[in-house]
Design a protein around this motif. Structure first.
Motif, PDB file in Angstrom:
ATOM      1  N   GLY A 182       0.552  -0.787  -0.241  1.00 47.95           N
ATOM      2  CA  GLY A 182       0.178  -0.244   0.141  1.00 47.95           C
ATOM      3  C   GLY A 182       1.248   1.408  -0.464  1.00 47.95           C
ATOM      4  N   ALA A 183       0.539   2.436  -0.213  1.00 43.86           N
ATOM      5  CA  ALA A 183       0.832   3.788   0.055  1.00 43.86           C
ATOM      6  C   ALA A 183       0.055   4.829   1.279  1.00 43.86           C
ATOM      7  N   HIS A 184       1.081   5.770   1.240  1.00 40.92           N
ATOM      8  CA  HIS A 184      -0.070   6.952   1.256  1.00 40.92           C
ATOM      9  C   HIS A 184      -1.639   7.203   1.277  1.00 40.92           C
ATOM     10  N   ALA A 185      -2.008   7.428   1.323  1.00 42.44           N
ATOM     11  CA  ALA A 185      -3.571   7.585   1.020  1.00 42.44           C
ATOM     12  C   ALA A 185      -3.724   9.272   0.001  1.00 42.44           C
ATOM     13  N   GLY A 186      -2.975   9.486   0.219  1.00 40.25           N
ATOM     14  CA  GLY A 186      -3.048  11.439  -0.854  1.00 40.25           C
ATOM     15  C   GLY A 186      -1.922  11.053  -2.308  1.00 40.25           C
ATOM     16  N   GLY A 187      -0.905   9.676  -2.215  1.00 38.96           N
ATOM     17  CA  GLY A 187      -0.770   9.018  -3.350  1.00 38.96           C
ATOM     18  C   GLY A 187      -0.008   9.644  -3.813  1.00 38.96           C
ATOM     19  N   LEU A 188       1.193   9.872  -2.477  1.00 42.65           N
ATOM     20  CA  LEU A 188       2.133  11.061  -3.420  1.00 42.65           C
ATOM     21  C   LEU A 188       3.972  10.758  -2.792  1.00 42.65           C
ATOM     22  N   ILE A 189       3.479   9.598  -2.497  1.00 48.35           N
ATOM     23  CA  ILE A 189       4.640   8.697  -1.847  1.00 48.35           C
ATOM     24  C   ILE A 189       4.041   6.824  -1.676  1.00 48.35           C
ATOM     25  N   GLY A 190       4.702   6.281  -2.113  1.00 49.76           N
ATOM     26  CA  GLY A 190       4.380   4.689  -2.416  1.00 49.76           C
ATOM     27  C   GLY A 190       5.962   3.755  -2.484  1.00 49.76           C
ATOM     28  N   GLU A 191       5.523   2.478  -2.732  1.00 48.40           N
ATOM     29  CA  GLU A 191       6.842   1.545  -3.544  1.00 48.40           C
ATOM     30  C   GLU A 191       6.937   1.548  -4.948  1.00 48.40           C
ATOM     31  N   ASP A 192       8.476   2.580  -4.553  1.00 44.61           N
ATOM     32  CA  ASP A 192       8.965   2.752  -5.824  1.00 44.61           C
ATOM     33  C   ASP A 192       9.756   1.762  -6.412  1.00 44.61           C
ATOM     34  N   PRO A 193      10.277   0.512  -6.383  1.00 44.37           N
ATOM     35  CA  PRO A 193      11.322  -0.300  -6.842  1.00 44.37           C
ATOM     36  C   PRO A 193      11.630  -0.114  -8.304  1.00 44.37           C
ATOM     37  N   LYS A 194      12.538  -0.602  -8.163  1.00 44.72           N
ATOM     38  CA  LYS A 194      13.645  -0.166  -9.172  1.00 44.72           C
ATOM     39  C   LYS A 194      13.581  -1.536 -10.669  1.00 44.72           C
ATOM     40  N   GLY A 195      13.256  -1.578 -11.376  1.00 47.45           N
ATOM     41  CA  GLY A 195      13.751  -2.809 -12.583  1.00 47.45           C
ATOM     42  C   GLY A 195      12.134  -3.542 -12.414  1.00 47.45           C
ATOM     43  N   ASP A 324      -4.952   1.915  -2.060  1.00 50.06           N
ATOM     44  CA  ASP A 324      -3.995   3.124  -1.555  1.00 50.06           C
ATOM     45  C   ASP A 324      -2.451   2.981  -2.807  1.00 50.06           C
ATOM     46  N   ALA A 325      -2.812   1.798  -2.728  1.00 49.18           N
ATOM     47  CA  ALA A 325      -1.412   0.865  -3.895  1.00 49.18           C
ATOM     48  C   ALA A 325      -1.636   1.367  -5.694  1.00 49.18           C
ATOM     49  N   TRP A 326      -3.202   1.314  -5.756  1.00 48.11           N
ATOM     50  CA  TRP A 326      -3.533   2.158  -6.903  1.00 48.11           C
ATOM     51  C   TRP A 326      -3.685   3.244  -7.667  1.00 48.11           C
ATOM     52  N   ARG A 327      -4.153   4.064  -6.508  1.00 52.88           N
ATOM     53  CA  ARG A 327      -3.747   5.291  -6.395  1.00 52.88           C
ATOM     54  C   ARG A 327      -2.539   5.891  -6.996  1.00 52.88           C
ATOM     55  N   TRP A 328      -1.563   5.097  -5.383  1.00 54.95           N
ATOM     56  CA  TRP A 328      -0.358   5.983  -6.096  1.00 54.95           C
ATOM     57  C   TRP A 328       0.732   5.291  -7.739  1.00 54.95           C
ATOM     58  N   GLN A 329       0.052   4.025  -7.375  1.00 58.18           N
ATOM     59  CA  GLN A 329       0.819   4.073  -9.307  1.00 58.18           C
ATOM     60  C   GLN A 329       0.469   4.877 -10.044  1.00 58.18           C
ATOM     61  N   ASP A 330      -1.404   4.733 -10.451  1.00 63.45           N
ATOM     62  CA  ASP A 330      -2.187   5.303 -11.220  1.00 63.45           C
ATOM     63  C   ASP A 330      -1.597   7.111 -11.453  1.00 63.45           C
ATOM     64  N   LEU A 331      -1.146   7.335 -10.073  1.00 69.63           N
ATOM     65  CA  LEU A 331      -0.552   8.446 -10.426  1.00 69.63           C
ATOM     66  C   LEU A 331       0.636   8.766 -10.420  1.00 69.63           C
ATOM     67  N   ASN A 332       1.335   7.919 -10.186  1.00 72.58           N
ATOM     68  CA  ASN A 332       2.935   7.810 -10.916  1.00 72.58           C
ATOM     69  C   ASN A 332       3.391   6.213 -11.126  1.00 72.58           C
ATOM     70  N   PRO A 333       2.961   7.168 -12.864  1.00 77.73           N
ATOM     71  CA  PRO A 333       3.067   5.622 -13.252  1.00 77.73           C
ATOM     72  C   PRO A 333       4.539   5.625 -13.599  1.00 77.73           C
ATOM     73  N   SER A 334       5.507   6.090 -13.644  1.00 75.65           N
ATOM     74  CA  SER A 334       7.109   5.766 -13.582  1.00 75.65           C
ATOM     75  C   SER A 334       7.017   6.049 -12.116  1.00 75.65           C
ATOM     76  N   GLY A 335       6.147   6.222 -11.123  1.00 76.46           N
ATOM     77  CA  GLY A 335       7.398   5.939  -9.827  1.00 76.46           C
ATOM     78  C   GLY A 335       7.694   7.318  -9.373  1.00 76.46           C
ATOM     79  N   TYR A 336       8.059   7.814  -8.833  1.00 80.23           N
ATOM     80  CA  TYR A 336       9.511   9.290  -8.539  1.00 80.23           C
ATOM     81  C   TYR A 336      10.350   9.895  -9.578  1.00 80.23           C
ATOM     82  N   ASP A 337      10.674   8.887 -10.847  1.00 79.19           N
ATOM     83  CA  ASP A 337      10.878   9.570 -12.522  1.00 79.19           C
ATOM     84  C   ASP A 337      10.246   9.817 -12.741  1.00 79.19           C
ATOM     85  N   GLU A 338       9.751  10.806 -12.718  1.00 87.89           N
ATOM     86  CA  GLU A 338       8.268  11.556 -13.668  1.00 87.89           C
ATOM     87  C   GLU A 338       8.518  11.558 -14.660  1.00 87.89           C
ATOM     88  N   GLY A 339       8.970  10.965 -16.021  1.00 90.11           N
ATOM     89  CA  GLY A 339       9.656  11.043 -17.345  1.00 90.11           C
ATOM     90  C   GLY A 339       9.168   9.653 -18.081  1.00 90.11           C
TER      91      GLY A 339
END
Ligand code: NAD
Ligand code: UFG
Length: 339
Positions: A182-195, A324-339
């Motif tokens: 899961g992730a914080h309910a605001g969708g700003l932080i979450g799990e961002d595995p590399k690869g 919450d996991a889905w909100r994070w994924q949906d708002l940040n499709p590339s995790g913290y790498d926005e691009g």
């Protein structure tokens, strides 16, 4: 107890814990070498809480750096998240794992001793129980390591129990996490595995978002109700709040605390997929394949001790974890790498 030093605070569990601590009025300083995290997490923490934590980019194995930080700032406690955590990788690179997780921890403990900083909360894992002889798992179950990652956690646990005996002024919490998702309910932080994600929930979320084709369900022939593996998934915000409770406990109790942090409920891989699809409306394509080497059939905690000692229990549901996991994924499709 106000000023907390957090190792690995930009990582998945660390970042959520920083948010909980800042919102509870603590001051937070983070050290992280960014080997598995992104400096943009700091902006996100600030955005959620209105406070930007002090940040040191560095490695906990760098003793002079730790000495320097501890000489300039005074802390009331340390929460120690920093470490490597991929089980499969640990089998391939055992020396790296023992170096980072064991040497890193020793370096931290030596620096703490030097300034008489004696309150510590350590991230351990349910992996220290190996393949449990029965369920649910209580804290007095025998421990064993089935891979170098688990071995490194067990070594640090042993160092800490020896330290607690030798120096009774210490107050040490060893927190054995079950499966954080899961992730914080605001969708700003979450799990961002590399690869490619190793863990179930980020993999499910990436299939739902179209980033990956299909989930492989590792094993359909376990002695579980539907044949897939069963785990005790805990919402990362519940886990973060568990750290706050442990910190408060350690503030008033010297000695060694060892406690499991989980919900007490086992959920299968298939049940997790079905719940995710139901609450998010997203399809998760999957196929059942062979078992993953090293996996156990099932694992969940008895949450009684955490409730008794910490007054804490996990309140968020499997539905909350998926939403919450889905909100994070949906708002940040590339995790913290926005691009
Ligand atoms: P994570 O990789 O997201 O966070 C760990 C952080 O520590 C990262 O930001 C990384 O850059 C940093 N780091 C690693 N080595 C470092 C070093 N030598 N010096 C400074 N920083 C360093 O992992 P997470 O999921 O947040 O896990 C945190 C802790 O909890 C780890 O110790 C992990 O073993 C433990 N744990 C995690 C899980 C899980 O499923 N996520 C389960 C049980 C226990
Ligand atoms: N699974 C799949 N497909 C995947 C990934 C996982 O079917 O692509 C299954 C696994 O076989 C297992 C369940 O989903 O049955 C959970 O697997 P995870 O990899 O998410 O988690 P684990 O229980 O294997 O291990 C996690 C952490 C460990 C930690 C342990 C206990 O990765 O570091 O929880 O806390 F030690």
């Amino acid at each position: 107890m106000k000023n907390i030093f957090i190792t690995g605070g930009l990582g998945y569990i660390g970042s959520h814990t920083c948010v909980v601590l800042l919102e509870a009025g603590f001051q937070v300083s983070i050290i992280d070498n960014l080997c598995n995290s992104n400096p943009g997490v700091l902006d996100r923490i600030e955005c959620i809480t209105g406070v930007r934590p002090v940040f040191y980019r560095g490695d906990i194995r760098d003793r002079p750096l730790l000495d320097d930080i501890f000489s300039k700032q005074s802390f009331d406690a340390v929460i120690h998240f920093a470490g490597l955590k991929a089980v499969g990788e640990s089998v391939e690179k055992p020396v790296d794992y023992y170096d980072n997780n064991v040497n890193g921890s020793l370096s931290l403990f030596i620096a703490m001793k030097k300034v008489k900083l004696q309150t510590l909360v350590f991230s351990s894992s349910a992996t220290v129980y190996g393949d449990p002889h029965s369920l649910p798992i209580t804290e007095d179950f025998p421990c064993s390591a089935t891979n170098p990652y688990g071995g490194s956690k067990l070594m640090v646990e042993n160092i800490l129990s020896d330290l607690a005996v030798a120096e009774p002024g210490w107050s040490i919490g060893r927190l054995r996490y079950f499966n954080p998702v899961g992730a914080h309910a605001g969708g700003l932080i979450g799990e961002d595995p590399k690869g490619v994600p190793n863990n179930l929930m980020p993999y499910i979320a990436q299939v739902a978002s179209g980033r990956r084709n299909k989930l492989q369900v590792f094993g359909g022939d376990y002695p579980t109700p539907d044949g897939s593996g069963v785990r005790d998934y805990i919402h990362v915000m519940d886990l973060a709040e568990g750290h706050l409770a442990a910190l408060r406990y350690c503030q008033i109790n010297n000695g060694l605390l060892t406690v499991n942090l989980g919900t007490g409920q086992g959920i299968s891989v298939i049940q997790m997929i079905e719940t995710f699809e139901r609450v998010t409306g997203q399809k998760v394509a999957f196929e059942i394949v062979g078992r993953r080497p090293g996996d156990i059939a099932q694992c969940w905690t008895d949450p009684t001790l955490a409730k008794q000692l910490l007054g804490w229990s996990a309140g968020r549901s499997i539905e909350d974890m998926c939403t919450d996991a889905w909100r994070w994924q949906d708002l940040n499709p590339s995790g913290y790498d926005e691009g």
